[in-house]
Design an enzyme around this catalytic site. Sequence first.
Site, PDB file in Angstrom:
ATOM      1  N   ASP A 299       2.583  -3.621  -0.697  1.00  0.00           N
ATOM      2  CA  ASP A 299       1.149  -3.522   0.016  1.00  0.00           C
ATOM      3  C   ASP A 299       0.205  -4.298  -0.702  1.00  0.00           C
ATOM      4  OD1 ASP A 299       0.153  -1.640   2.743  1.00  0.00           O
ATOM      5  OD2 ASP A 299      -1.293  -2.385   1.317  1.00  0.00           O
TER       6      ASP A 299
ATOM      7  N   HIS B  37       5.666  -2.700  11.095  1.00  0.00           N
ATOM      8  CA  HIS B  37       5.906  -2.379  10.055  1.00  0.00           C
ATOM      9  C   HIS B  37       6.062  -1.158   9.696  1.00  0.00           C
ATOM     10  CE1 HIS B  37       1.595  -2.723  10.679  1.00  0.00           C
ATOM     11  NE2 HIS B  37       1.366  -1.821   9.657  1.00  0.00           N
TER      12      HIS B  37
HETATM   13  P1  AMP Z   1      -1.447  -0.706   9.271  1.00  0.00           P
HETATM   14  O1  AMP Z   1      -2.694   0.127   9.278  1.00  0.00           O
HETATM   15  O2  AMP Z   1      -0.317   0.446   9.443  1.00  0.00           O
HETATM   16  O3  AMP Z   1      -1.240  -1.787  10.343  1.00  0.00           O
HETATM   17  O4  AMP Z   1      -1.026  -1.213   7.984  1.00  0.00           O
HETATM   18  C1  AMP Z   1      -1.338  -2.596   7.375  1.00  0.00           C
HETATM   19  C2  AMP Z   1      -1.057  -2.562   6.038  1.00  0.00           C
HETATM   20  O5  AMP Z   1      -0.955  -4.142   5.790  1.00  0.00           O
HETATM   21  C3  AMP Z   1      -2.123  -2.127   4.963  1.00  0.00           C
HETATM   22  O6  AMP Z   1      -1.634  -0.979   4.279  1.00  0.00           O
HETATM   23  C4  AMP Z   1      -2.656  -3.144   4.272  1.00  0.00           C
HETATM   24  O7  AMP Z   1      -3.008  -3.077   3.052  1.00  0.00           O
HETATM   25  C5  AMP Z   1      -1.516  -4.018   4.282  1.00  0.00           C
HETATM   26  N1  AMP Z   1      -1.679  -5.625   4.233  1.00  0.00           N
HETATM   27  C6  AMP Z   1      -2.546  -6.300   4.907  1.00  0.00           C
HETATM   28  N2  AMP Z   1      -2.581  -7.754   4.490  1.00  0.00           N
HETATM   29  C7  AMP Z   1      -1.454  -7.758   3.415  1.00  0.00           C
HETATM   30  C8  AMP Z   1      -0.904  -8.843   2.756  1.00  0.00           C
HETATM   31  N3  AMP Z   1      -1.479  -9.961   2.812  1.00  0.00           N
HETATM   32  N4  AMP Z   1      -0.003  -8.436   1.797  1.00  0.00           N
HETATM   33  C9  AMP Z   1       0.432  -7.237   1.914  1.00  0.00           C
HETATM   34  N5  AMP Z   1       0.050  -6.511   2.565  1.00  0.00           N
HETATM   35  C10 AMP Z   1      -1.080  -6.241   3.274  1.00  0.00           C
END
Ligand code: AMP
Length: 118
Positions: A33, A104
């Site tokens: 993440d 995810h």
């Molecule tokens: P959610 O709130 O369950 O949709 O989680 C989305 C997650 O994606 C969050 O923990 C973000 O920090 C993560 N995230 C967003 N963009 C990226 C990225 N480019 N690479 C890795 N993680 C990401």
Amino acid sequence: MTYDKNNIFAKILRGEIPCKKIYEDEYVLAFHDINPQKKIHALVIPKGEYVNLDDFSSKATEKEIAGLIKGIGIVAKKLDVSQAGYRSLVNVGENGGQEVPHLHFHIFGGEKVGKMVT
Ligand code: AMP
């Protein structure tokens, strides 16, 4: 449920933006993440275009479902969190706090994860 092909995880799957890859196979991609909430914070995503867990559970094939669940276990072992324990969770939709509209599974570990819901 319409899948947005321009969501950030779709771009990662297409290799258009980079990720810190942990594991990849026919069914899943796992990466760290970008904004870790615990010492270890990984994401495991299916390669298919699924908006969220509801979409996946109703449309994914048995192989995709097995592949995703197996992938989570493989990633936990790769991250060496299986023995000490970890938490895996999925946010779904607005009330669930889902920000990225591609299914995810989060994996949190490397330390005590804390209360289940805050
Ligand atoms: P959610 O709130 O369950 O949709 O989680 C989305 C997650 O994606 C969050 O923990 C973000 O920090 C993560 N995230 C967003 N963009 C990226 C990225 N480019 N690479 C890795 N993680 C990401």
